[in-house]
Design an enzyme around this catalytic site. Structure first.
Site, PDB file in Angstrom:
ATOM      1  N   LYS A  54      -1.428  -1.559 -11.880  1.00 30.64           N
ATOM      2  CA  LYS A  54      -1.592  -0.320 -10.763  1.00 30.64           C
ATOM      3  C   LYS A  54      -0.171   0.207 -10.542  1.00 30.64           C
ATOM      4  O   LYS A  54      -0.192   1.583 -10.668  1.00 30.64           O
ATOM      5  CB  LYS A  54      -2.202  -0.960  -9.706  1.00 30.64           C
ATOM      6  CG  LYS A  54      -2.433   0.079  -8.413  1.00 30.64           C
ATOM      7  CD  LYS A  54      -1.042   0.225  -7.495  1.00 30.64           C
ATOM      8  CE  LYS A  54      -1.027  -1.066  -6.707  1.00 30.64           C
ATOM      9  NZ  LYS A  54      -0.082  -1.019  -5.391  1.00 30.64           N
ATOM     10  N   ASP A  59      -7.058   2.733  -6.097  1.00 27.45           N
ATOM     11  CA  ASP A  59      -5.868   3.514  -5.801  1.00 27.45           C
ATOM     12  C   ASP A  59      -5.638   4.501  -7.084  1.00 27.45           C
ATOM     13  O   ASP A  59      -4.820   5.542  -6.324  1.00 27.45           O
ATOM     14  CB  ASP A  59      -4.582   2.274  -5.915  1.00 27.45           C
ATOM     15  CG  ASP A  59      -4.467   1.589  -4.606  1.00 27.45           C
ATOM     16  OD1 ASP A  59      -5.089   1.673  -3.701  1.00 27.45           O
ATOM     17  OD2 ASP A  59      -3.347   0.977  -4.478  1.00 27.45           O
ATOM     18  N   ASN A  97      -6.046   3.984   0.969  1.00 29.54           N
ATOM     19  CA  ASN A  97      -4.936   3.194   1.578  1.00 29.54           C
ATOM     20  C   ASN A  97      -3.913   2.884   0.376  1.00 29.54           C
ATOM     21  O   ASN A  97      -3.488   1.511  -0.005  1.00 29.54           O
ATOM     22  CB  ASN A  97      -5.575   1.691   2.039  1.00 29.54           C
ATOM     23  CG  ASN A  97      -4.520   0.930   2.750  1.00 29.54           C
ATOM     24  OD1 ASN A  97      -3.406   1.612   3.101  1.00 29.54           O
ATOM     25  ND2 ASN A  97      -4.825  -0.321   2.951  1.00 29.54           N
ATOM     26  N   ARG A 144       0.724   2.347   8.355  1.00 27.82           N
ATOM     27  CA  ARG A 144       1.683   1.927   7.053  1.00 27.82           C
ATOM     28  C   ARG A 144       2.989   3.035   7.210  1.00 27.82           C
ATOM     29  O   ARG A 144       2.797   4.070   7.278  1.00 27.82           O
ATOM     30  CB  ARG A 144       1.248   1.859   5.532  1.00 27.82           C
ATOM     31  CG  ARG A 144      -0.042   0.854   5.731  1.00 27.82           C
ATOM     32  CD  ARG A 144      -0.307   0.881   4.026  1.00 27.82           C
ATOM     33  NE  ARG A 144       0.502   0.212   3.341  1.00 27.82           N
ATOM     34  CZ  ARG A 144       0.366   0.083   1.973  1.00 27.82           C
ATOM     35  NH1 ARG A 144      -0.813   0.040   1.717  1.00 27.82           N
ATOM     36  NH2 ARG A 144       1.073  -0.613   1.429  1.00 27.82           N
ATOM     37  N   SER A 159      10.390  -0.754   2.182  1.00 29.06           N
ATOM     38  CA  SER A 159       9.665  -0.670   0.931  1.00 29.06           C
ATOM     39  C   SER A 159      10.613   0.019  -0.470  1.00 29.06           C
ATOM     40  O   SER A 159      11.412   0.953   0.046  1.00 29.06           O
ATOM     41  CB  SER A 159       8.394   0.502   1.085  1.00 29.06           C
ATOM     42  OG  SER A 159       7.476   0.388  -0.092  1.00 29.06           O
ATOM     43  N   SER A 160      10.546  -0.658  -1.603  1.00 25.55           N
ATOM     44  CA  SER A 160      11.278   0.105  -2.537  1.00 25.55           C
ATOM     45  C   SER A 160      10.559   1.446  -2.861  1.00 25.55           C
ATOM     46  O   SER A 160      11.240   2.183  -3.784  1.00 25.55           O
ATOM     47  CB  SER A 160      11.261  -0.924  -3.731  1.00 25.55           C
ATOM     48  OG  SER A 160       9.996  -1.337  -4.375  1.00 25.55           O
ATOM     49  N   GLN A 161       9.205   1.503  -2.456  1.00 25.82           N
ATOM     50  CA  GLN A 161       8.613   2.561  -3.086  1.00 25.82           C
ATOM     51  C   GLN A 161       9.335   3.926  -2.420  1.00 25.82           C
ATOM     52  O   GLN A 161       9.169   5.291  -3.002  1.00 25.82           O
ATOM     53  CB  GLN A 161       7.061   2.714  -2.507  1.00 25.82           C
ATOM     54  CG  GLN A 161       6.321   1.667  -3.182  1.00 25.82           C
ATOM     55  CD  GLN A 161       4.853   1.449  -2.933  1.00 25.82           C
ATOM     56  OE1 GLN A 161       4.535   2.397  -2.005  1.00 25.82           O
ATOM     57  NE2 GLN A 161       4.255   0.413  -3.011  1.00 25.82           N
ATOM     58  N   ASP A 215       3.735  -9.172  -4.122  1.00 22.49           N
ATOM     59  CA  ASP A 215       2.406  -9.218  -4.082  1.00 22.49           C
ATOM     60  C   ASP A 215       1.793 -10.511  -4.595  1.00 22.49           C
ATOM     61  O   ASP A 215       0.518 -10.696  -4.613  1.00 22.49           O
ATOM     62  CB  ASP A 215       2.120  -7.909  -5.171  1.00 22.49           C
ATOM     63  CG  ASP A 215       1.886  -6.599  -4.320  1.00 22.49           C
ATOM     64  OD1 ASP A 215       2.053  -6.780  -3.134  1.00 22.49           O
ATOM     65  OD2 ASP A 215       2.046  -5.615  -5.385  1.00 22.49           O
ATOM     66  N   GLU A 263      -1.042  -3.615   2.880  1.00 19.18           N
ATOM     67  CA  GLU A 263      -2.577  -3.147   3.555  1.00 19.18           C
ATOM     68  C   GLU A 263      -2.921  -3.785   4.753  1.00 19.18           C
ATOM     69  O   GLU A 263      -3.680  -3.156   5.355  1.00 19.18           O
ATOM     70  CB  GLU A 263      -3.394  -3.539   2.399  1.00 19.18           C
ATOM     71  CG  GLU A 263      -3.471  -2.702   1.160  1.00 19.18           C
ATOM     72  CD  GLU A 263      -2.324  -3.116  -0.041  1.00 19.18           C
ATOM     73  OE1 GLU A 263      -2.393  -2.296  -1.205  1.00 19.18           O
ATOM     74  OE2 GLU A 263      -1.254  -3.681   0.255  1.00 19.18           O
ATOM     75  N   HIS A 306      -7.261  -6.334  -0.687  1.00 21.70           N
ATOM     76  CA  HIS A 306      -7.752  -7.068  -1.941  1.00 21.70           C
ATOM     77  C   HIS A 306      -7.083  -8.274  -2.173  1.00 21.70           C
ATOM     78  O   HIS A 306      -7.554  -9.378  -2.732  1.00 21.70           O
ATOM     79  CB  HIS A 306      -7.323  -5.950  -2.940  1.00 21.70           C
ATOM     80  CG  HIS A 306      -5.968  -5.451  -3.102  1.00 21.70           C
ATOM     81  ND1 HIS A 306      -5.402  -5.295  -4.208  1.00 21.70           N
ATOM     82  CD2 HIS A 306      -5.312  -4.927  -2.096  1.00 21.70           C
ATOM     83  CE1 HIS A 306      -4.159  -4.853  -4.081  1.00 21.70           C
ATOM     84  NE2 HIS A 306      -3.922  -4.650  -2.857  1.00 21.70           N
ATOM     85  N   ARG A 307      -5.867  -8.443  -1.932  1.00 18.55           N
ATOM     86  CA  ARG A 307      -5.167  -9.482  -2.327  1.00 18.55           C
ATOM     87  C   ARG A 307      -5.265 -10.762  -1.302  1.00 18.55           C
ATOM     88  O   ARG A 307      -5.278 -11.927  -1.833  1.00 18.55           O
ATOM     89  CB  ARG A 307      -3.559  -9.344  -2.298  1.00 18.55           C
ATOM     90  CG  ARG A 307      -2.971  -8.395  -3.015  1.00 18.55           C
ATOM     91  CD  ARG A 307      -1.872  -8.489  -3.732  1.00 18.55           C
ATOM     92  NE  ARG A 307      -1.531  -7.209  -4.507  1.00 18.55           N
ATOM     93  CZ  ARG A 307      -1.913  -6.895  -5.828  1.00 18.55           C
ATOM     94  NH1 ARG A 307      -2.626  -7.837  -6.383  1.00 18.55           N
ATOM     95  NH2 ARG A 307      -1.713  -5.843  -6.659  1.00 18.55           N
ATOM     96  N   LYS A 335      -9.726  -2.376  -4.922  1.00 17.81           N
ATOM     97  CA  LYS A 335      -8.331  -1.232  -4.711  1.00 17.81           C
ATOM     98  C   LYS A 335      -7.676  -1.595  -5.986  1.00 17.81           C
ATOM     99  O   LYS A 335      -7.049  -0.628  -6.537  1.00 17.81           O
ATOM    100  CB  LYS A 335      -7.660  -1.968  -3.684  1.00 17.81           C
ATOM    101  CG  LYS A 335      -6.369  -1.072  -3.265  1.00 17.81           C
ATOM    102  CD  LYS A 335      -5.931  -1.520  -1.874  1.00 17.81           C
ATOM    103  CE  LYS A 335      -4.928  -0.589  -1.304  1.00 17.81           C
ATOM    104  NZ  LYS A 335      -3.745  -0.478  -2.176  1.00 17.81           N
TER     105      LYS A 335
END
Length: 418
Positions: A27, A54, A96, A126, A170-172, A297, A325, A374-375, A400
């Site tokens: 993903k 996603d 999400n 978030r 977040s590294s995002q 994750d 999430e 999902h996780r 997701k």
């Protein structure tokens, strides 16, 4: 693919799980490459890609922004773009999908016009304020009044210069700025506030994806990057299988004494979650302390596995799990204790799981709340491989990132009762 019911009960298998599973594409890599291909001029072909909630949200948003995104088969995207995104009259709805939200927020600064980005009720919790603040320092008109989506960007292009971003959550945020910076008018220097970052390995994924499409990025010290204003050129690329998905199968293998072939050895993954395999392989003697900062994750997988470990496991470096999430630390603790009271506890931002091998073979009728995450669903299904009575609520939330998860378990011989 079989449609999941409103709940699934996992039946512990009577024999080790043996077989081959084809993993979905990553993903993280799919959504990076989709956006970068949309910012490139020409036609790019992505193979081995993930088709899930996603990535579907990302592809749909790119179409709204004037990009042609075709799907010739179940694992490919063909992206044709002019090198410039165009304004959308309607808000971009991203569900999400955290990668889509963060990456497109920065990319929207390159659009000459107003872009509104929104998501579902979970996305609206978030945080995105650090990214919005960084864009403002670059002269971008950006606002997110609640500190979370919806976000409104009035783009006029990215001038260039230096930007400091707080990536502690977040590294995002860094990846979003890196991807957009290649489309700036002048070079952009990106630096970390305080040098703290979520999962640095995901920035490496971003840099690799950017290089595939012709960008030039140079490191500036240990916590900074200089992005040349090269733009992107179309390219064909193969998406690596998803390492986070692999963790569930590695765990299922050790829990049942099985042999599951996923077609790729752990050392061949570039994604940071692949580092979890060494910890999984140590089961039932996983280390007493696991630092999850660089494989966030994978923590749900490891935490459920730790419930059957020979000794307690403390998970550290996981503060960021509270803004995924769902609050994953709270969710993991709550659901482990739903299986058996006292099995886990939160200590600050750490999670302590009190391993008990005697759980295996017991019948503990438990309905696992998945929090639309999902996780959480996929990880707690692992508990059902050893404990009778584990029932996963809202199993469809795995769509997701891994729509075929339940079918993969069935293919290995796991019975799932609706």
């Amino acid at each position: 693919m079989t449609e999941p019911a409103s709940a699934l009960t996992i039946v512990p298998p009577a024999a080790p799980l043996v077989g081959r599973v084809v993993l979905p594409g990553s993903k993280s890599i799919t959504n990076r490459m989709l956006l970068i291909a949309a910012l490139a001029r020409g036609t790019s072909r992505l193979t081995g890609a993930l088709k899930s909630d996603d990535t579907i949200h990302m592809a749909a948003a790119l179409r709204q922004l004037g990009v042609t995104v075709e799907e010739p088969d179940a694992t490919s995207f063909v992206v044709t773009a002019s090198g410039t995104l165009h304004p959308s009259a309607e808000p971009l709805f991203l569900g999400n999908a955290g990668t889509a939200m963060r990456f497109l927020t920065a990319a929207a600064a390159t659009i000459r016009g107003t872009t509104v980005l929104d998501g579902d009720a979970h996305m609206r919790k978030r945080p995105i304020a650090p990214l919005v603040a960084a864009l403002k320092t670059m002269g971008v008109a950006a606002e997110a009044p609640t500190g979370c989506p919806p976000v409104r960007i009035v783009g006029t292009g990215i001038a260039g210069g230096r930007v400091v971003v707080d990536a502690g959550l977040s590294s995002q945020y860094v990846s979003a700025l890196l991807i957009a910076a290649a489309c700036a008018n002048e070079a952009v220097e990106i630096a970390l506030a305080g040098g703290n970052i979520g999962a640095r390995g995901y920035i490496d994924l971003t840099l690799t994806a950017m290089a595939t499409f012709g960008s030039t990025v140079a490191p500036t010290g240990d916590s900074g990057w200089r992005v040349a204003p090269t733009g992107y050129r179309a390219a064909d690329a193969m998406v690596e299988p998803d390492a986070s998905a692999a963790t569930y199968l590695w765990a299922a293998e050790v829990l049942t004494g099985g042999a599951i072939d996923i077609g790729l050895s752990p050392e061949r993954f570039s994604q940071p979650d692949a580092k979890a395999q060494a910890l999984i392989a140590a089961f039932p003697n996983m280390p007493a302390v696991i630092d999850g900062a660089q494989m966030q994750d994978a923590i749900p997988t490891l935490a459920v596995l730790a419930a059957f470990n020979n000794q307690p496991v403390r998970f550290t470096g996981i503060a960021n799990l509270r803004v995924k999430e769902c609050d994953r630390t709270r969710a993991l603790c709550t659901e482990l204790n739903r299986i058996r009271s006292g099995l886990a506890e939160e200590q600050g931002d750490d999670l302590l799981v009190h391993g008990d091998p005697a759980l295996a073979g017991q019948t503990l009728a438990t309905s696992i709340e998945t929090y639309s995450d999902h996780r959480i669903a996929m990880a707690f299904a692992l508990a059902g491989l050893k404990i009778s009575g584990i029932r996963i609520l809202d199993p469809g939330c795995v769509a997701k990132t891994y729509p075929g998860y339940w079918d993969a378990l069935r293919s290995l011989g796991v019975a799932l009762l609706a």
